[in-house]
Enzyme design. Structure first.
Site, short mmCIF file in Angstrom:
data_model
loop_
_atom_site.label_atom_id
_atom_site.label_comp_id
_atom_site.label_asym_id
_atom_site.label_seq_id
_atom_site.Cartn_x
_atom_site.Cartn_y
_atom_site.Cartn_z
N THR A 27 0.71 -1.21 -0.27
CA THR A 27 -0.19 -0.03 0.14
C THR A 27 1.20 1.28 0.16
O THR A 27 1.48 1.10 0.57
CB THR A 27 -0.71 -0.50 0.92
OG1 THR A 27 -0.04 0.12 2.38
CG2 THR A 27 -1.66 -1.43 1.74
N ALA B 155 2.20 2.60 -2.37
CA ALA B 155 3.22 2.01 -3.58
C ALA B 155 4.18 3.49 -4.69
O ALA B 155 4.57 2.85 -5.24
CB ALA B 155 3.47 0.51 -3.75
N SER C 245 5.54 5.99 -4.72
CA SER C 245 6.25 7.17 -4.13
C SER C 245 6.90 6.36 -3.02
O SER C 245 6.50 6.21 -2.28
CB SER C 245 6.11 8.56 -4.25
OG SER C 245 5.11 8.76 -3.63
N GLY C 246 8.09 7.10 -2.60
CA GLY C 246 8.90 7.33 -1.36
C GLY C 246 8.99 6.13 -1.22
O GLY C 246 10.21 5.35 -1.73
N SER D 152 7.33 4.38 12.73
CA SER D 152 8.13 5.33 12.57
C SER D 152 8.15 5.69 14.81
O SER D 152 8.05 5.55 15.11
CB SER D 152 7.00 6.86 12.81
OG SER D 152 7.48 7.85 13.40
N TYR E 193 -0.43 11.72 14.48
CA TYR E 193 0.14 10.99 13.75
C TYR E 193 1.12 9.75 14.91
O TYR E 193 1.08 9.00 15.16
CB TYR E 193 1.56 11.69 12.34
CG TYR E 193 2.04 10.93 12.05
CD1 TYR E 193 1.86 10.21 10.45
CD2 TYR E 193 4.04 10.65 12.07
CE1 TYR E 193 2.61 9.28 10.10
CE2 TYR E 193 4.57 10.07 12.30
CZ TYR E 193 3.84 9.27 10.80
OH TYR E 193 5.13 8.79 9.93
#
Length: 345
Positions: free
Chosen positions: A8, A10, A12-13, A171, A193
């Protein structure tokens, strides 16, 4: 037998870098790019096929922030595939991040500068909002949509005699202090976040407890500080022009500044090569880059506990029932309306 891999976010980055690395590792993959923006997904697919002309790269429209989109995508996946080997849950948002400029410059010239850049602790706030499903957007996109996707795909993920893998992109910003089990959507907080990423850490632990016996294993990764569209959106472009040389210099002293999407995808790629039984369900696997540019993966214990993760899992199951009931009701009403229009015509 070719592996089926779904990623998911997918287009970019880190997600796109991961796809590139996976195809380099195994050109026989059946790779599915599950993306919200299909124009960017097409561009990503073209880029991957340029470097891997014989690869099998497929596209799937998926907005994990929308319940109906998740249900529709899951139905399409069940039709298209007979199993899933890897499900990389990489899509995520940090909407309208705002920086405390005073705190930024204060931290820039302090001993806390490395931790400030690596975690954004005390530096960022986000403006959350409600989705059309009545859910908080960050919670829906970063956590619940992925949870719902897993639940809908269990027949393909939990098969006798096979093992399947779920890999979350978490993260270093995931923080217990930002999360409340009484407010799992983070309606009353300002660190949505961080809360959503901590919740994904706990959900991974709960999934292992409930699903390992059925052959499904979940792992959590941290990409480090990576420069992506999400990161660049935090500050005005001229700030990055000034800061980037400093960040490359700081990387000499810390291994968490991976900086490039390729480096940030290190742990995601590393997990692709590991046997799930050898992994620690309480560990977060960090992508790290040395000052000389060497990439490696390191396992670090997460600040999670069984009791809270189990309670979160139960609350998500309850929410799943409620939102799916509403979605089915909306579908029924929509079909009835279309039928009515057909009769009128």
């Amino acid at each position: 037998m070719e592996k089926v891999v779904i990623v998911t976010g997918a287009n970019s980055g880190i997600g796109l870098a991961l796809c590139e690395r996976l195809l380099t590792e195994d050109s026989q993959l059946r790779l599915c790019l599950a993306c919200r923006n299909m124009q960017r997904a097409e561009a990503a697919r073209s880029a991957l096929l340029t470097s891997h002309p014989a690869a099998l790269v497929e596209l799937l429209h998926l907005d994990v922030g929308s319940v109906q989109s998740v249900l529709s995508a899951a139905e399409e996946i069940r039709t298209k595939y007979s199993r899933i080997d890897f499900l990389y849950l990489n899509a995520g948002i940090m909407p309208n991040p705002a920086v405390d400029i005073g705190a930024f410059f204060k931290g820039l010239f302090s001993r806390n500068v490395i931790n400030m850049f690596a975690t954004a602790e005390g530096l960022l706030t986000q403006q959350d909002r409600l989705t059309s499903d009545g859910l908080q957007e960050v919670f829906a996109t970063n956590l619940f949509g992925h949870f719902l996707l897993i639940r809908e795909l269990e027949p393909l993920l939990c098969q006798p005699g096979r093992t399947s893998r779920i890999v979350w992109t978490s993260s270093s910003n995931a923080s217990r202090s930002a999360f409340s089990i009484q407010d799992i959507q983070h309606i009353n907080g300002k660190e949505s976040y961080s809360s959503s990423k901590y919740a994904s850490d706990m959900l991974s632990l709960a999934l292992n407890r409930h699903k390992n016996s059925q052959g499904l294993f979940s792992s959590v990764t941290c990409p480090g500080l990576v420069m992506t569209n999400l990161t660049y959106g935090i500050l005005p472009s001229f700030f990055w022009t000034l800061i980037m040389p400093v960040m490359w210099m700081i990387r000499i002293f810390t291994n968490t500044f991976t900086l490039t999407p390729y480096n940030g995808a290190e742990a995601l790629h590393w997990l692709f090569l590991q046997k799930p039984e050898s992994l620690d369900p309480r560990a977060k696997y960090h992508s790290l880059t040395s000052g000389l540019g060497t990439n490696y993966t390191e396992a670090r214990q997460m600040d999670v506990d069984d009791e809270t993760s189990e309670e979160l899992f139960s609350k998500l199951l309850e929410l799943e029932k409620a939102v799916c009931r509403k979605a089915k009701q909306r579908n029924a009403e929509s079909k009835a309306y279309q039928q009515y229009l057909g009769e009128v015509e």
